[in-house]
Design an enzyme around this catalytic site. Structure first.
Site, mmCIF file in Angstrom:
data_model
loop_
_atom_site.group_PDB
_atom_site.id
_atom_site.type_symbol
_atom_site.label_atom_id
_atom_site.label_comp_id
_atom_site.label_asym_id
_atom_site.label_seq_id
_atom_site.Cartn_x
_atom_site.Cartn_y
_atom_site.Cartn_z
ATOM 1 N N SER A 170 -24.245 -4.621 26.854
ATOM 2 C CA SER A 170 -23.520 -3.607 26.097
ATOM 3 C C SER A 170 -24.250 -3.399 24.773
ATOM 4 C CB SER A 170 -22.059 -4.024 25.898
ATOM 5 O OG SER A 170 -21.316 -2.993 25.274
ATOM 6 N N THR A 171 -23.608 -3.694 23.642
ATOM 7 C CA THR A 171 -24.236 -3.495 22.339
ATOM 8 C C THR A 171 -25.536 -4.286 22.236
ATOM 9 O OG1 THR A 171 -22.028 -3.287 21.375
ATOM 10 C CG2 THR A 171 -23.860 -3.595 19.849
ATOM 11 N N HIS A 197 -23.421 -0.443 29.171
ATOM 12 C CA HIS A 197 -22.316 0.393 28.710
ATOM 13 C C HIS A 197 -22.859 1.567 27.894
ATOM 14 C CE1 HIS A 197 -19.670 -3.502 28.776
ATOM 15 N NE2 HIS A 197 -20.003 -3.101 29.980
ATOM 16 N N MET A 290 -20.471 -6.895 23.217
ATOM 17 C CA MET A 290 -19.145 -7.308 22.780
ATOM 18 C C MET A 290 -18.199 -7.345 23.975
ATOM 19 S SD MET A 290 -16.950 -5.678 19.645
ATOM 20 C CE MET A 290 -15.457 -6.464 19.021
ATOM 21 N N ASP A 293 -16.833 -8.391 29.600
ATOM 22 C CA ASP A 293 -17.209 -7.767 30.870
ATOM 23 C C ASP A 293 -18.266 -8.620 31.563
ATOM 24 O OD1 ASP A 293 -17.326 -5.911 32.920
ATOM 25 O OD2 ASP A 293 -18.806 -4.642 31.897
#
Length: 354
Positions: A170-171, A197, A290, A293
């Site tokens: 993600s991030t 993401h 973050m 998931d």
């Protein structure tokens, strides 16, 4: 600090940021040239940085900050256009912290709410990132976790040949993927599936850029495509990706199933399907991001005899997703970015000798 060529948008961001607790706005700038001098004087922790500006745009400013070794991190502010997606993707691969989308449409209240939600999420992620303590100053691999949790003393031998690899991020993911995928060899014997993401259009731009720097073929997922060995398939933004077995091959399916863990594509959704398609003969690598998931699907993969690795804390932009699998005792290895690709290759080769 707010950097945007639109006075109206600077004011909108200022109004929203003022409502957030413990956020101090130290200044603003109308373009990259104006921002550089102010950044050196004001030393902000975080910038909201418009992608498209005159004189010096957001990407050029980001590269200049990197060249001058200034510590300020950047949240890119982008429009949902192909041009905006390409520039933002490049910025993320150059190390921008994250990005937000400029709301569009005529409903001003909805636009304000959407922007507020995005800002809150990204700033919370940034707070988490600066509050963390590195696992080690040297970024060493495979550190044991206290109380008997985390990485095993030695990676268990796979019971059967690995059939697929899943990467979840993600991030910080685009920059991390840029460091991992180019180090995978061109004769990789299994397909690689990636859940990053990102919204629609952005995953397309990311796939193109990753393909440019990798020896493997990197593509955005398309409905019904066959994932061949050595192919990297990036989940399409705004859709869930699942994998099904078709004879000796794997077919990609895209669905409009609801978000999981608040995201689509989700690591959990993808990895569950890969676990089923491979009968657990797969490897999952959970990278920077973050949230949690990937946690539950990694648990299922392990129960089916599969294997899990995680990115180490020191190299993560946000140590959330990897932390979840590490603290659950699911990660067999905890690795810095530079060692993830070699570990994937070794795992596949060892499994094929089992």
């Amino acid at each position: 600090m707010i950097v945007d060529d639109s006075a109206l948008y600077r004011q909108s961001l200022r109004n929203l940021l003022r409502e957030m607790p413990d956020v101090e706005i130290v200044g603003s700038a109308k373009d990259g040239v104006d921002a550089l001098d102010k950044i050196e004087k004001l030393d902000p922790d975080l910038l909201t940085l418009d992608v498209q500006m005159p004189e010096m745009d957001g990407l050029e400013l980001l590269k200049e900050l990197k060249r001058r070794k200034l510590r300020s991190k950047s949240i890119m502010v982008s429009s949902l256009t192909s041009q905006g997606a390409e520039a933002t993707t490049e910025a993320l691969m150059e190390g921008a912290f994250d990005f937000i989308l400029k709301p569009f449409g005529g409903n001003s209240e909805k636009n304000r709410h959407d922007l507020q939600c995005q800002l809150t999420s990204k700033i919370n992620a940034f707070r988490q990132s600066i509050g963390q303590k590195p696992v080690s100053a040297t970024g060493s691999a495979e550190r044991p976790i206290p109380q008997g949790r985390g990485v095993a003393e030695a990676t268990p031998q796979a019971a059967a040949a690995c059939q697929a690899v899943v990467l979840g991020a993600s991030t910080g993911g685009p920059s991390a993927l840029k460091k991992v995928l180019p180090r995978l060899p061109d004769r990789l014997s299994v397909p690689v599936f990636v859940a990053q993401h990102m919204p629609p259009q952005y995953t397309k731009s990311l796939a193109v850029r990753l393909n440019d720097v990798s020896v493997l073929q990197v593509v955005e997922a398309e409905e019904g495509m066959i994932a061949k060995p050595g192919m990297v398939v990036l989940g399409a933004g705004g859709q869930q990706m699942r994998v099904v077995k078709q004879g000796n091959s794997f077919q990609v399916q895209l669905t409009d199933d609801p978000p999981e863990n608040g995201v689509r594509p989700a690591v959990d959704y993808l990895l569950r399907s890969v676990t089923q398609a491979t009968n657990g003969n797969a490897l999952a690598v959970i990278m920077t991001g973050m949230g949690r998931d990937g946690l539950e699907s990694c648990r299922q993969l392990k129960q089916q005899g599969g294997h899990v690795m995680a990115q180490n804390q020191a190299d993560c932009v946000v140590y959330g997703m990897p932390k979840a699998v590490v603290e659950a005792g699911l990660a067999e290895r905890i690795l810095p970015l530079g060692k993830i690709a070699p570990a994937i290759v070794r795992h596949i080769k060892r499994s094929q000798r089992s």
